[in-house]
Design an enzyme around this catalytic site. Structure first.
Site, PDB file in Angstrom:
ATOM      1  N   ASP A 182      -4.584  -4.864   5.433  1.00  0.00           N
ATOM      2  CA  ASP A 182      -5.850  -5.567   5.193  1.00  0.00           C
ATOM      3  C   ASP A 182      -5.855  -6.402   3.915  1.00  0.00           C
ATOM      4  O   ASP A 182      -6.882  -6.986   3.563  1.00  0.00           O
ATOM      5  CB  ASP A 182      -7.045  -4.604   5.235  1.00  0.00           C
ATOM      6  CG  ASP A 182      -6.972  -3.526   4.164  1.00  0.00           C
ATOM      7  OD1 ASP A 182      -5.896  -3.356   3.560  1.00  0.00           O
ATOM      8  OD2 ASP A 182      -7.993  -2.854   3.937  1.00  0.00           O
ATOM      9  N   GLU A 231       4.221   3.370  -6.891  1.00  0.00           N
ATOM     10  CA  GLU A 231       5.148   2.254  -7.053  1.00  0.00           C
ATOM     11  C   GLU A 231       6.270   2.641  -8.021  1.00  0.00           C
ATOM     12  O   GLU A 231       7.446   2.378  -7.777  1.00  0.00           O
ATOM     13  CB  GLU A 231       4.409   1.011  -7.576  1.00  0.00           C
ATOM     14  CG  GLU A 231       3.385   0.421  -6.606  1.00  0.00           C
ATOM     15  CD  GLU A 231       2.026   1.129  -6.613  1.00  0.00           C
ATOM     16  OE1 GLU A 231       1.882   2.125  -7.359  1.00  0.00           O
ATOM     17  OE2 GLU A 231       1.130   0.692  -5.874  1.00  0.00           O
TER      18      GLU A 231
END
Lengths: 358, 358
Positions: free
Chosen positions: A218, A303
Site C-alpha cells: 500500500d 531493517e
C-alpha cells in the site's frame, strides 16, 4: 569435222570474249563473295557482340532480380518488425515483457509481503500498475497464508509482469493481539524471509545482475524510483515520504555523500530508516546466505537486523540522487474499509455475491 | 597465224574444259554469293532479333530498376517508421501522446477534485501512473484553492498526460466544521462544477467525441475500467468496490440489462450509486448546460443532483459489462499521514527542509 573445227576456230573470239566476261564475272562474283564473306564475318562479329551484350544485360538483370529479391526479403522482415512493434505499442505489457532481460540486464526483484483484507486486491492492482511501467522487474509476492490465493494469482496473471507467487503463514507468536498497536509486532517478517530463501534457491550467483527491493503493497512508488536504484552496488538508501512521524525521513547528503540522517524516532539504530528506503544488490543477498530479518528485535530494528549482516555500518551506504532531496516513495497507508452494511444486503442466495471478487 | 589458229583450234577442248570449270565456278560462286546474301539476310534478321531482344531486356531492366527504386523508397519509409516506433516503444509517454486523438477518437475527460494535505502528491502520482496506461485521456485536475499550486503543476507536467489545471476554493458554508463527520458535507462540489464549466467553455459540441468521468484522487482504478466505459452513449453505470459500507455497491444486471441495485444506504435515491461508478457522454454535458452538482442536497444525493438533469431515471442507464460482476474501481481511502515528530527534527535552518516537495 574439219569444217566444224575451222568454224569453231573462227569463232575463237566468240569464245575468248565471253571468257573475258566470264573471268570478270568470276572476279566480280569472287570479290562479291569475298565482300559477302567479310560482311558475314563482320555480322557474325556483330552478332557475337550483341549476344555478349545480351549476356551482360542478362547478368545485370539477374543481379537486379536477386537484389530485388533481397529487397523484398528486407521489406518482408521490416514489415513483420513493424507489425510486432505495432503490437508492442498497442499493448505496453507486450513491450515490457519483451524488454525484460534485453535492455537493462539488471533485474529488480520487488518483494511484496501481503495479507488478505478488504483492500488487498485494490492495493495490489495499484502496485501492479506502477510496476508495469518498469522494465526488467520480477515481482515476488508472498502471501501471509498457508497456501496461495486465487485472488492474488488473478492480479499477478493480469499484470503480465514476471512474477513468483509464494505463501507462508506468520507464526502465531508474531500475530498482533487484540488492541495491540500495529507497530508493536514486526510485520511481514516471515514473508520477506521466504522471498530471500526463494532468491537463494532459484537465482544463481554471478549468473544474473539483480537488485532487491522490499515494496509493501500500500505504499506509493513513483515509477522513476526504480531506475534510480537499479545500479545499486551494495546497499543504496534514499529518503521516504510520510514515515516515522515526519514529512520525510532518510539520509541527508551532499554530492552523493551521506552527511547525516533526518530521523527523530530512535536515531541510534544501526540503520535508522524505513523498509521502503533502501535496495540491496542481489549478489550481497546470495553471498550472505544467513542474512535475514529477525522477528525478535525491538520495534524499528527490523531493517537493521537484515542490513547488519550485509554491510558494516551506515557509512558504507550509497545514495541514488546527489542531494537526497527528491521524494520518490511515500509510506502511505490504505485506510481499512468498513463493510458494516454488508449484512443488510437484500439478495437472493442464487446471486452468489460472495463469488464476486473485490 | 594459221598454225596458231589450228593450234588454238586443236586446243579447243583446252578452252571448253576450263570453260566448264569456269561456269561451274561461276555457278558455285554465284550460288555461294546467293547463299552468302541469304546468310547476310538471315544474319541481319538475327541481328534485328538480337537487337529487339536487347531492347526488350533493357526495358525489363528499366522496369526492374524502377521497381528497385520504389522498393528502396518503401524500405526507407519502413525504416523511418521502425525508428519512430522504436522511439514510441522506448518512451511509452511518446506512444500515449501520439495515440491521443488517433486511435479511439473518443477522449476520456477525467475530472479529479483535489485538496492540499500530506498525502496529496502521493495520491496524485499514483493516479497519474494509472492514467498513463490509458490512451486519449484528458486529465482535468481542480484544486480546492484560490490559485493552482506548484506541487500539482509538477505532478501534471511529469505525468506527460494531456491535462488542464484549475482551481476554485470551496465556499465557507460547505467547509467541514471541527468534529463534523466527513459525510455530512458534500465534498468536491465546487471543483467538479468548475470542471464542467471548463468543458462547456472549451469543448465544442459535435466537434469532439468524449466521455466524462469523475475520479477522486485516492480511489483505486483498474486500468481496464476506462476502455469499458469509453463508448458510453448517455450515462453508463457499474459496481464500485468498498463503498456504501459494502464489499461492492451498484447495479445488478443480466445480459447488459439492469435488473436491480445492490445498495443498502438509502436505496430510494433517484441514482443510488457512487461518484466512481458512472460515466457521462460529453455531448449530454454540453447540451444540458445547466446540469451541475448541487451542494444543498442531503448526503448521498450529490450524484443524483447532477444525473437528474441528464437522464430521466435510472432505467435509462447503460451497463459496461454483461453481468455487472466485475469490480474495476475501489473506493479506497488513503489514511491521514501523522507528522507528529516533525517539530523534533534537528536541522540547521539552512537545510530548508520545507523546500523538499513531499
Amino acid at each position: 569435222m574439219a569444217v566444224n573445227k575451222r568454224r569453231l576456230c573462227n569463232t575463237q573470239w566468240i569464245v575468248v570474249l565471253p571468257l573475258i566476261a566470264f573471268i570478270s564475272t568470276i572476279w566480280i562474283l569472287h570479290s562479291g563473295n569475298k565482300n559477302c564473306a567479310e560482311g558475314l564475318r563482320s555480322e557474325d562479329e556483330r552478332i557475337e557482340t550483341l549476344q555478349s551484350t545480351i549476356q551482360a544485360i542478362k547478368r545485370q538483370k539477374e543481379v537486379l532480380l536477386s537484389s530485388l529479391a533481397s529487397k523484398e526479403r528486407e521489406l518482408r522482415n521490416l514489415k513483420s518488425e513493424i507489425l510486432s512493434q505495432k503490437l508492442a505499442i498497442d499493448d505496453p505489457q507486450y513491450t515490457l515483457a519483451h524488454k525484460k532481460f534485453s535492455k537493462s540486464m539488471t533485474t529488480i526483484y520487488v518483494i511484496t509481503p501481503t495479507y488478505a483484507r478488504a483492500t488487498q486486491k485494490a492495493d495490489l492492482i495499484r502496485l501492479s500498475q506502477t510496476l508495469q511501467h518498469i522494465t526488467d522487474v520480477h515481482w515476488i509476492v508472498v502471501e501471509d497464508a498457508n497456501a496461495t490465493s486465487k485472488l492474488v494469482t488473478n492480479v499477478l496473471k493480469r499484470s503480465k509482469l514476471l512474477y513468483t507467487q509464494l505463501s507462508i503463514r506468520t507464526p502465531a507468536f508474531l500475530l498482533r493481539q487484540k488492541k495491540e498497536p500495529k507497530w508493536k509486532k514486526p510485520r511481514g517478517v516471515a514473508q520477506r524471509n521466504r522471498a530471500l530463501l526463494w532468491l537463494r534457491e532459484n537465482i544463481q550467483l554471478k549468473k544474473s545482475n539483480g537488485v532487491v527491493y522490499f515494496a509493501d503493497d500500500d505504499n506509493t512508488y513513483d515509477k522513476d524510483l526504480f531506475n534510480k536504484f537499479r545500479n545499486t552496488k551494495r546497499v543504496s538508501v534514499w529518503p521516504v515520504g510520510l514515515v516515522g512521524g515526519l514529512r520525510f525521513e532518510g539520509p541527508r547528503c551532499n554530492n552523493g555523500k551521506i552527511t547525516g540522517w533526518r530521523v527523530v524516532f530512535d536515531p541510534n539504530r544501526p540503520f535508522p530508516f524505513d523498509m521502503a528506503g533502501f535496495a540491496i544488490n542481489l549478489e550481497l543477498i546470495l553471498e550472505n546466505y544467513q542474512a535475514h530479518f529477525s522477528s525478535s528485535v525491538a520495534p524499528g530494528y527490523l531493517e537493521s537486523s537484515l542490513l547488519s549482516s550485509l554491510v558494516q555500518d551506515k557509512t558504507q551506504l550509497e545514495t541514488i540522487t546527489p542531494n537526497c532531496r527528491e521524494i520518490l516513495v511515500w509510506h502511505t497507508t490504505t485506510a481499512r474499509a468498513h463493510l458494516n452494511r454488508e449484512p443488510y444486503v437484500k439478495a437472493a442466495k442464487t446471486l452468489e455475491d460472495d463469488k464476486v471478487e473485490v
